[in-house]
Design a protein around this motif. Structure first.
Motif, PDB file in Angstrom:
ATOM      1  N   SER A 257      -1.736  -8.160   8.415  1.00 43.94           N
ATOM      2  CA  SER A 257      -2.378  -6.924   8.881  1.00 43.94           C
ATOM      3  C   SER A 257      -1.261  -5.446   8.849  1.00 43.94           C
ATOM      4  O   SER A 257      -1.549  -4.671   8.647  1.00 43.94           O
ATOM      5  CB  SER A 257      -3.030  -6.931  10.143  1.00 43.94           C
ATOM      6  N   LEU A 258      -0.211  -6.332   9.250  1.00 44.34           N
ATOM      7  CA  LEU A 258       0.987  -5.089   9.694  1.00 44.34           C
ATOM      8  C   LEU A 258       1.424  -4.777   8.083  1.00 44.34           C
ATOM      9  O   LEU A 258       1.774  -3.651   7.802  1.00 44.34           O
ATOM     10  CB  LEU A 258       2.287  -5.739  10.356  1.00 44.34           C
ATOM     11  N   ALA A 259       1.431  -5.860   7.054  1.00 43.28           N
ATOM     12  CA  ALA A 259       1.778  -5.343   5.739  1.00 43.28           C
ATOM     13  C   ALA A 259       0.892  -4.370   5.167  1.00 43.28           C
ATOM     14  O   ALA A 259       1.268  -3.584   4.392  1.00 43.28           O
ATOM     15  CB  ALA A 259       1.988  -6.558   4.998  1.00 43.28           C
ATOM     16  N   THR A 260      -0.417  -4.630   5.425  1.00 43.53           N
ATOM     17  CA  THR A 260      -1.616  -3.911   4.875  1.00 43.53           C
ATOM     18  C   THR A 260      -1.032  -2.330   5.468  1.00 43.53           C
ATOM     19  O   THR A 260      -1.299  -1.104   4.780  1.00 43.53           O
ATOM     20  CB  THR A 260      -3.030  -4.222   5.170  1.00 43.53           C
ATOM     21  N   PHE A 261      -0.817  -2.285   6.605  1.00 43.31           N
ATOM     22  CA  PHE A 261      -0.706  -1.240   7.494  1.00 43.31           C
ATOM     23  C   PHE A 261       0.329  -0.405   6.675  1.00 43.31           C
ATOM     24  O   PHE A 261       0.277   1.055   6.532  1.00 43.31           O
ATOM     25  CB  PHE A 261      -0.192  -1.484   8.945  1.00 43.31           C
ATOM     26  N   LYS A 262       1.567  -1.018   6.515  1.00 42.95           N
ATOM     27  CA  LYS A 262       2.349  -0.203   5.676  1.00 42.95           C
ATOM     28  C   LYS A 262       2.128   0.285   4.574  1.00 42.95           C
ATOM     29  O   LYS A 262       2.532   1.420   4.050  1.00 42.95           O
ATOM     30  CB  LYS A 262       3.846  -1.175   5.596  1.00 42.95           C
ATOM     31  N   GLN A 263       1.294  -0.508   3.553  1.00 43.01           N
ATOM     32  CA  GLN A 263       0.961  -0.056   2.369  1.00 43.01           C
ATOM     33  C   GLN A 263       0.249   1.319   2.419  1.00 43.01           C
ATOM     34  O   GLN A 263       0.463   2.157   1.796  1.00 43.01           O
ATOM     35  CB  GLN A 263       0.214  -1.038   1.614  1.00 43.01           C
ATOM     36  N   THR A 264      -0.891   1.218   3.459  1.00 41.56           N
ATOM     37  CA  THR A 264      -1.528   2.450   3.720  1.00 41.56           C
ATOM     38  C   THR A 264      -0.825   3.578   3.857  1.00 41.56           C
ATOM     39  O   THR A 264      -1.122   4.645   3.548  1.00 41.56           O
ATOM     40  CB  THR A 264      -2.562   2.240   5.012  1.00 41.56           C
ATOM     41  N   PHE A 265       0.373   3.511   4.446  1.00 38.27           N
ATOM     42  CA  PHE A 265       1.024   4.357   4.936  1.00 38.27           C
ATOM     43  C   PHE A 265       2.086   5.116   3.820  1.00 38.27           C
ATOM     44  O   PHE A 265       2.156   6.350   3.591  1.00 38.27           O
ATOM     45  CB  PHE A 265       2.036   3.805   5.901  1.00 38.27           C
TER      46      PHE A 265
END
Ligand code: MTE
Length: 325
Positions: free
Chosen positions: A51-59
């Motif tokens: 979930s943290l990796a997805t967060f970084k991508q979104t950003f």
């Protein structure tokens, strides 16, 4: 999509900050679904890391939106590191859990986006956000931000004074209030669908309002970006109101309609819980919320606990609007 709720020690509990009927109904819902235990126990750390990796991508995908900083709006504290507010949101269209919003709001289509300006204006019209970004004079302002739940942050926003939009539509003399409306998209915003387990009916779409005098204040900022890029969806992309002397809920996200009216408009939280959330909603340490004190606030970045400031520290700019003659 239950996440481990990374609750920090200083947070008020959901019971404390959620209007009572919503909180009770949410508990009932979780119990009915047998999810209470799962939510409390959280998910495995592998899921957390993903979930943290997805967060970084979104950003990382956010388009740059740079503007010269207006030095008249400096704040003593440094801006809150942006990954903190980006994962700690109130956006009830998507979730009542602050740490779920960034992920759920990713489903909202924000480009292209149009905002209609109507009501008591000489030149009503619909603006394209792209057109506004091309033609209006953008600036960066660092503002304090204070949620009614007693947490606070400092954010560099990019936008232009709301007054500059009013100038383009020419308010009529009968205009006394401005009413703002957020999108209504039940297909992407799960909490806008009929909530079988929430007998309290919420007055979607989310609405907010200001007096004309407040709307004309130099502090009221129509905001398109933060931290040098376009707004992340969880912060209310692509167009959001920032009124830093008022509690966070007045800072309405993802606006689709702006209307000038002669009567005080109904607003989402005031309709839902009128005893707890007024229309004016100015930050004021001397006026407690019916269920907690407003004398102190907690910075979500530094975790510092500090006294709340009258009008969130903006008395010099807007104090005259509220002083008795
Ligand atoms: N705007 C909409 N459309 N829906 C919301 O639920 N929540 C408000 C405000 N604007 C909300 C909204 C509240 S309660 C707060 S504190 C701020 O947004 C939170 O903004 P942030 O998530 O960008 O920090």
């Amino acid at each position: 999509m239950a996440h481990h709720h990374r609750r920090r020690g200083w947070e008020l509990s959901a019971r404390e900050v959620t209007p009572e009927p919503l909180f009770l109904d949410r508990r009932r819902f979780l119990a009915a679904m047998g999810l209470g235990v799962l939510t409390a126990a959280g998910l495995a750390s592998g899921a957390e890391a993903a979930s943290l990796a997805t967060f970084k991508q979104t950003f990382e995908g956010l388009k740059a939106l740079k503007a010269a900083r207006n030095p008249r709006f400096a704040v003593a504290q440094a801006p809150t590191p942006e990954h903190i507010p980006a994962q700690y949101n109130n956006f009830y269209e998507f979730s009542t859990d602050k740490d779920d919003v960034w992920e759920l709001a990713a489903a909202l289509p924000t480009d292209p986006w149009r905002v209609e300006v109507a009501g008591l204006v000489a030149r009503p019209r619909t603006f394209d956000v792209d057109e506004l970004l091309r033609n209006m004079a953008l600036e960066e302002r660092i503002y304090r931000f204070r949620c009614v739940e007693a947490w606070a942050m400092v954010v560099p926003w990019v936008g232009f004074p709301f007054k500059a939009l009013l100038d383009r539509v020419q308010p009529l003399s009968g205009a006394k209030y401005v009413r703002f409306t957020t999108f209504m998209e039940p297909k992407v915003a799960p909490r806008q669908r009929p909530q079988r387990w929430f007998p309290v009916s919420e007055p979607w779409p989310y609405t907010e309002g200001l007096t004309m005098a407040e709307a004309m204040s130099e502090l009221a900022l129509l905001t398109f970006g933060s931290y040098g890029h376009i707004l992340p969806k969880q912060h209310g992309a692509p167009i959001r109101l920032i009124v830093p002397w008022k509690y966070g809920y007045k800072n309405i996200k993802s606006i689709v309609k702006i209307e000038l009216t002669d009567r005080q408009p109904a607003t989402f939280w005031n309709t839902l819980a009128p005893d707890e959330y007024g229309f004016e909603s100015n930050v004021d340490p001397a006026v407690p919320h019916p269920r907690w004190s407003q004398a102190f606030e907690r910075d979500i970045g530094t975790r510092e606990r500090r006294p709340t400031l009258y009008l969130n520290g903006y008395e010099a700019q807007v104090g005259q609007l509220y002083r008795k003659a």
